[in-house]
Design a protein around this motif. Sequence first.
Motif, PDB file in Angstrom:
ATOM      1  N   UNK A   1      84.873  -0.804 -91.021  1.00 11.96           N
ATOM      2  CA  UNK A   1      86.325  -0.746 -91.219  1.00 11.96           C
ATOM      3  C   UNK A   1      86.890   0.525 -90.610  1.00 11.96           C
ATOM      4  N   UNK A   2      88.057   0.374 -90.040  1.00  6.49           N
ATOM      5  CA  UNK A   2      88.807   1.522 -89.517  1.00  6.49           C
ATOM      6  C   UNK A   2      89.707   2.003 -90.650  1.00  6.49           C
ATOM      7  N   UNK A   3      89.389   3.179 -91.181  1.00  4.30           N
ATOM      8  CA  UNK A   3      90.101   3.701 -92.344  1.00  4.30           C
ATOM      9  C   UNK A   3      91.076   4.778 -91.884  1.00  4.30           C
ATOM     10  N   UNK A   4      92.338   4.580 -92.234  1.00  4.37           N
ATOM     11  CA  UNK A   4      93.364   5.534 -91.844  1.00  4.37           C
ATOM     12  C   UNK A   4      93.664   6.492 -92.988  1.00  4.37           C
ATOM     13  N   UNK A   5      93.648   7.779 -92.658  1.00  2.07           N
ATOM     14  CA  UNK A   5      94.253   8.788 -93.490  1.00  2.07           C
ATOM     15  C   UNK A   5      95.624   9.075 -92.851  1.00  2.07           C
ATOM     16  N   UNK A   6      96.348  10.034 -93.309  1.00  2.00           N
ATOM     17  CA  UNK A   6      97.721  10.214 -92.813  1.00  2.00           C
ATOM     18  C   UNK A   6      97.772  10.673 -91.366  1.00  2.00           C
ATOM     19  N   UNK A   7      96.787  11.431 -90.934  1.00  2.00           N
ATOM     20  CA  UNK A   7      96.869  12.000 -89.587  1.00  2.00           C
ATOM     21  C   UNK A   7      95.718  11.581 -88.678  1.00  2.00           C
ATOM     22  N   UNK A   8      94.772  10.818 -89.177  1.00  2.00           N
ATOM     23  CA  UNK A   8      93.637  10.426 -88.345  1.00  2.00           C
ATOM     24  C   UNK A   8      93.014   9.169 -88.928  1.00  2.00           C
ATOM     25  N   UNK A   9      92.114   8.590 -88.141  1.00  2.47           N
ATOM     26  CA  UNK A   9      91.360   7.439 -88.632  1.00  2.47           C
ATOM     27  C   UNK A   9      89.883   7.624 -88.316  1.00  2.47           C
ATOM     28  N   UNK A  10      89.056   7.023 -89.115  1.00  2.00           N
ATOM     29  CA  UNK A  10      87.611   7.080 -88.902  1.00  2.00           C
ATOM     30  C   UNK A  10      87.011   5.704 -89.134  1.00  2.00           C
ATOM     31  N   UNK A  11      85.907   5.449 -88.479  1.00  2.00           N
ATOM     32  CA  UNK A  11      85.151   4.227 -88.701  1.00  2.00           C
ATOM     33  C   UNK A  11      84.147   4.444 -89.827  1.00  2.00           C
ATOM     34  N   UNK A  12      84.091   3.498 -90.739  1.00  2.00           N
ATOM     35  CA  UNK A  12      83.106   3.552 -91.818  1.00  2.00           C
ATOM     36  C   UNK A  12      82.225   2.308 -91.759  1.00  2.00           C
ATOM     37  N   UNK A  13      81.010   2.484 -92.283  1.00  4.77           N
ATOM     38  CA  UNK A  13      80.034   1.387 -92.289  1.00  4.77           C
ATOM     39  C   UNK A  13      79.531   1.137 -93.701  1.00  4.77           C
ATOM     40  N   UNK A  14      79.266  -0.124 -93.992  1.00 10.32           N
ATOM     41  CA  UNK A  14      78.589  -0.457 -95.220  1.00 10.32           C
ATOM     42  C   UNK A  14      77.113  -0.132 -95.127  1.00 10.32           C
ATOM     43  N   UNK A  15      76.425  -0.328 -96.237  1.00 10.30           N
ATOM     44  CA  UNK A  15      75.008   0.055 -96.308  1.00 10.30           C
ATOM     45  C   UNK A  15      74.088  -0.957 -95.645  1.00 10.30           C
ATOM     46  N   UNK A  16      74.614  -2.118 -95.341  1.00 12.48           N
ATOM     47  CA  UNK A  16      73.796  -3.170 -94.737  1.00 12.48           C
ATOM     48  C   UNK A  16      73.203  -4.079 -95.790  1.00 12.48           C
ATOM     49  N   UNK A  17      73.150  -5.352 -95.474  1.00 13.11           N
ATOM     50  CA  UNK A  17      72.565  -6.322 -96.406  1.00 13.11           C
ATOM     51  C   UNK A  17      71.755  -7.342 -95.606  1.00 13.11           C
ATOM     52  N   UNK A  18      70.579  -7.654 -96.095  1.00 20.98           N
ATOM     53  CA  UNK A  18      69.674  -8.537 -95.379  1.00 20.98           C
ATOM     54  C   UNK A  18      70.039  -9.996 -95.615  1.00 20.98           C
ATOM     55  N   UNK A  19      70.142 -10.722 -94.519  1.00 19.29           N
ATOM     56  CA  UNK A  19      70.305 -12.179 -94.572  1.00 19.29           C
ATOM     57  C   UNK A  19      69.115 -12.785 -93.852  1.00 19.29           C
ATOM     58  N   UNK A  20      68.404 -13.645 -94.537  1.00 15.96           N
ATOM     59  CA  UNK A  20      67.235 -14.299 -93.959  1.00 15.96           C
ATOM     60  C   UNK A  20      67.424 -15.797 -94.042  1.00 15.96           C
TER      61      UNK A  20
ATOM     62  N   UNK B   1      92.477   6.628 -99.389  1.00 13.93           N
ATOM     63  CA  UNK B   1      92.863   6.501 -97.993  1.00 13.93           C
ATOM     64  C   UNK B   1      94.272   5.948 -97.910  1.00 13.93           C
ATOM     65  N   UNK B   2      94.849   6.014 -96.720  1.00 16.95           N
ATOM     66  CA  UNK B   2      96.219   5.565 -96.519  1.00 16.95           C
ATOM     67  C   UNK B   2      96.277   4.061 -96.300  1.00 16.95           C
ATOM     68  N   UNK B   3      95.439   3.562 -95.389  1.00 19.44           N
ATOM     69  CA  UNK B   3      95.410   2.128 -95.113  1.00 19.44           C
ATOM     70  C   UNK B   3      94.128   1.782 -94.378  1.00 19.44           C
ATOM     71  N   UNK B   4      93.913   0.498 -94.211  1.00 18.63           N
ATOM     72  CA  UNK B   4      92.754  -0.002 -93.468  1.00 18.63           C
ATOM     73  C   UNK B   4      93.239  -0.786 -92.270  1.00 18.63           C
ATOM     74  N   UNK B   5      92.694  -0.477 -91.122  1.00 19.86           N
ATOM     75  CA  UNK B   5      93.033  -1.215 -89.921  1.00 19.86           C
ATOM     76  C   UNK B   5      92.126  -2.410 -89.760  1.00 19.86           C
ATOM     77  N   UNK B   6      91.513  -2.521 -88.587  1.00 17.72           N
ATOM     78  CA  UNK B   6      90.621  -3.639 -88.324  1.00 17.72           C
ATOM     79  C   UNK B   6      89.368  -3.540 -89.196  1.00 17.72           C
ATOM     80  N   UNK B   7      88.855  -4.721 -89.564  1.00 14.87           N
ATOM     81  CA  UNK B   7      87.595  -4.798 -90.295  1.00 14.87           C
ATOM     82  C   UNK B   7      86.679  -5.759 -89.537  1.00 14.87           C
TER      83      UNK B   7
END
Length: 119
Positions: free
Chosen positions: A97-116, A28-34
């Motif tokens: 995370x907002x992941x930037x490629x050169x011409x667009x950005x997409x939101x990605x999600x982690x798989x999730x982790x349980x906190x108890x 990817x090009x860069x990461x925006x907000x996380x």
Amino acid sequence: QVQLVESVGGLVQAGGSLRLSCAASGTFFSIGAMAWFRQVLGLQRELVARISRSGTTNYADSVKGRFTISRDNARNTVYLQMNSLKPEDTAVYYCNAEIFQHTYSLDYWGQGTQVTVSL
């Protein structure tokens, strides 16, 4: 293929601490907000904390003063330090995370982790 990989959560007693991490991998090009979100079964996913690329943070009222979000841009990693944990913090935690490629950005999600958090 971009992936967000979270650390394992866990079981902790009320009043205890836990640190989550989430690393972005792939091309990817860069990461925006996380951010970190959490979700209790049957309820909507809610924002816990967010950090901009420059380090500006904001928190849900319920975690202010107890949780700290930070990031390491060189490692493409975001952290969530959780202190003074309460049973109501029990949830599945997801990084985002907002992941930037050169011409667009997409939101990605982690798989999730349980906190108890136990009494």
